[in-house]
Design a protein around this motif. Sequence first.
Motif, PDB file in Angstrom:
ATOM      1  N   TYR A  35       0.827  -1.090   0.042  1.00 54.63           N
ATOM      2  CA  TYR A  35       0.086   0.162  -0.032  1.00 54.63           C
ATOM      3  C   TYR A  35       0.935   1.133   0.182  1.00 54.63           C
ATOM      4  O   TYR A  35       0.510   2.217  -0.483  1.00 54.63           O
ATOM      5  CB  TYR A  35      -0.871   0.208   0.912  1.00 54.63           C
ATOM      6  N   VAL A  38       1.185   2.127  -3.665  1.00 52.18           N
ATOM      7  CA  VAL A  38       0.049   2.359  -4.274  1.00 52.18           C
ATOM      8  C   VAL A  38       0.347   4.031  -4.766  1.00 52.18           C
ATOM      9  O   VAL A  38       0.433   4.782  -3.862  1.00 52.18           O
ATOM     10  CB  VAL A  38      -1.200   2.193  -3.466  1.00 52.18           C
ATOM     11  N   ASN A  60     -15.670   1.772  -5.246  1.00 54.36           N
ATOM     12  CA  ASN A  60     -14.350   1.228  -6.080  1.00 54.36           C
ATOM     13  C   ASN A  60     -13.540   2.371  -6.299  1.00 54.36           C
ATOM     14  O   ASN A  60     -12.515   1.990  -7.381  1.00 54.36           O
ATOM     15  CB  ASN A  60     -14.998   0.857  -7.579  1.00 54.36           C
ATOM     16  N   ALA A  62     -10.142   4.851  -6.993  1.00 49.87           N
ATOM     17  CA  ALA A  62      -8.759   4.417  -6.591  1.00 49.87           C
ATOM     18  C   ALA A  62      -8.246   5.321  -5.407  1.00 49.87           C
ATOM     19  O   ALA A  62      -8.699   6.075  -4.902  1.00 49.87           O
ATOM     20  CB  ALA A  62      -8.109   5.188  -7.920  1.00 49.87           C
ATOM     21  N   ALA A  63      -7.084   4.999  -4.980  1.00 52.65           N
ATOM     22  CA  ALA A  63      -6.393   5.792  -3.697  1.00 52.65           C
ATOM     23  C   ALA A  63      -6.311   7.001  -4.475  1.00 52.65           C
ATOM     24  O   ALA A  63      -5.862   7.359  -5.424  1.00 52.65           O
ATOM     25  CB  ALA A  63      -5.209   5.034  -3.544  1.00 52.65           C
ATOM     26  N   ARG A 102      -9.619   5.341   2.347  1.00 47.91           N
ATOM     27  CA  ARG A 102      -9.416   3.927   1.548  1.00 47.91           C
ATOM     28  C   ARG A 102      -8.037   3.438   1.773  1.00 47.91           C
ATOM     29  O   ARG A 102      -7.160   4.678   1.676  1.00 47.91           O
ATOM     30  CB  ARG A 102      -9.655   3.949  -0.077  1.00 47.91           C
ATOM     31  N   GLY A 104      -4.302   3.133   1.058  1.00 48.89           N
ATOM     32  CA  GLY A 104      -3.569   3.692   0.189  1.00 48.89           C
ATOM     33  C   GLY A 104      -3.746   5.035  -0.110  1.00 48.89           C
ATOM     34  O   GLY A 104      -2.977   5.657  -0.728  1.00 48.89           O
ATOM     35  N   GLU A 184      -9.355  -2.371  -0.461  1.00 54.06           N
ATOM     36  CA  GLU A 184      -9.504  -2.092  -1.839  1.00 54.06           C
ATOM     37  C   GLU A 184     -10.868  -2.517  -2.127  1.00 54.06           C
ATOM     38  O   GLU A 184     -11.293  -3.600  -1.948  1.00 54.06           O
ATOM     39  CB  GLU A 184      -8.497  -2.731  -2.628  1.00 54.06           C
TER      40      GLU A 184
END
Length: 493
Positions: A35, A38, A60, A62-63, A102, A104, A184
């Motif tokens: 992570y 990421v 869903n 993203a980081a 989230r 990351g 994730e």
Amino acid sequence: MFKNETKIKNIALAMFVAIGLFSCGKKEENDAKNYENVKVEGKQVAELTAPPFVPKPVGNRAATKLVVHMEIKEQEGEMVDGVKYTYWTFGGSVPGSFIRTRVGDEVEFHLKNHPDNKMPHNIDLHAVTGPGGGATSSLVAPGHEKVFNFKTLNPGLYVYHCATAPVGMHIANGMYGLILVEPEGGLPPVDKEYYIMQGDFYTKGNYGEQGSQPFDMNKAIKEQADYVVFNGKVGAVTGEKSLTAKVGETVRIYMGNGGPNLVSSFHVIGEIFDKVHIEGGDMINKNVQTTLVPAGGSAIVEFKVDVPGTFILVDHSIFRAFNKGALGMLKVEGAENKKIHSGTIQEGIYLPEGGTIQNMPKVNGVAKSAAPKTLAEQIKSGKTLYGRTCFACHQSEGQGVPNAFPPLAKSDYLNANIDRAINAVLHGLSGEVTVNGKKYNNVMTSQNLTDDEIADVLTYVYNSWGNNKTVVTPAKVKALRAKPVVKTKDIHE
Ligand SMILES: [Cu+2]
């Protein structure tokens, strides 16, 4: 010889433990490393919410670079009716604003100390890997702002709190909250999500003592809490402010415990947790009745609600629930399911606990009458009955317990309407009632007494503590028992 053997055994054991620890540590390091590397996409300002609500799920996404603006406010609030307390808050609520991230994410944390505040503060987030969990980089004086960055490496539900000396005092004044680090893809979707956090409070005066109540350091050190509450005050999650759900929905509660001292035995009366993320981590336990939430720790509980009714959230260290405030409510609406719960006299809201504690052996209510009693005999027998049944809640002199059990002494509610009082004992009472100008919203279970017993105990109550000296006859109780239960707001909410 003997000695040597032990020595060898010990060395072998030590090696074994060392290897175990090493390999374990290595794996976790790898996970966190993943992570750490990421890449983040874009930048957004974090949605923050006051309890009992939580921000939208991460889903869903993203980081990302997540900007958190957290403002510290020292402000007066009400612990319980008529009791003022100066809370120190993250974001203006106790617990503080819920932060949802989230794994990351790169969090850019802005900690602002309002100019009207008197004290310096900081923040230690248990989700942070680094000195003081951020506390060493965030100490901020009134009228200032500190910014620091961290990357979320471990998914889970974490407590944050102020860690400025005296740490215990800052926490005791309400400086704690929760930060969720979703895995994730996010946690599996559910129908309802709520934010509850327990805390213990220490005041100069005892529970319910009116006026402005300062923090009491001595009681805090002795761990003698006057209040143990959900979401910062007595009744923050009851009545109008209850959590809600519909039959068939799955409810997820993010449950934290700020302490400072007490651990919580979190339980929902009439429900079983289908899933518990133990201590807010990855491990999921199933079919749990009560889950332990440590001070400075958390749990995520999930359950599907199958039947309608009012479900009571408690710390099952039960005096805290009924005498110190650790009681909340979840109101579930929808169709009955007689297969799961038949629903008896009190529409099934409360019998699992209240019923077993308070009920006397069931009798059929028929008066086994001999000669009618004199008033003195009724009072005498009523007094014994009172000590056996009513005393536990309404107390020895009928004085009740502030905000939990209404008084019977000089009770306007009692004196105004005899039928209503008899019905309360016959069928129980729930929903909001006002007694001597104070509101109560609690549950009195039906008392399972015979007509004679109800007549005696109420006659005793009416002829004590400044009440209006009504004499209740068994015949009157019998007549009311024969009537169908009227589902008024008093009896059925
Ligand atoms: Cu502080």
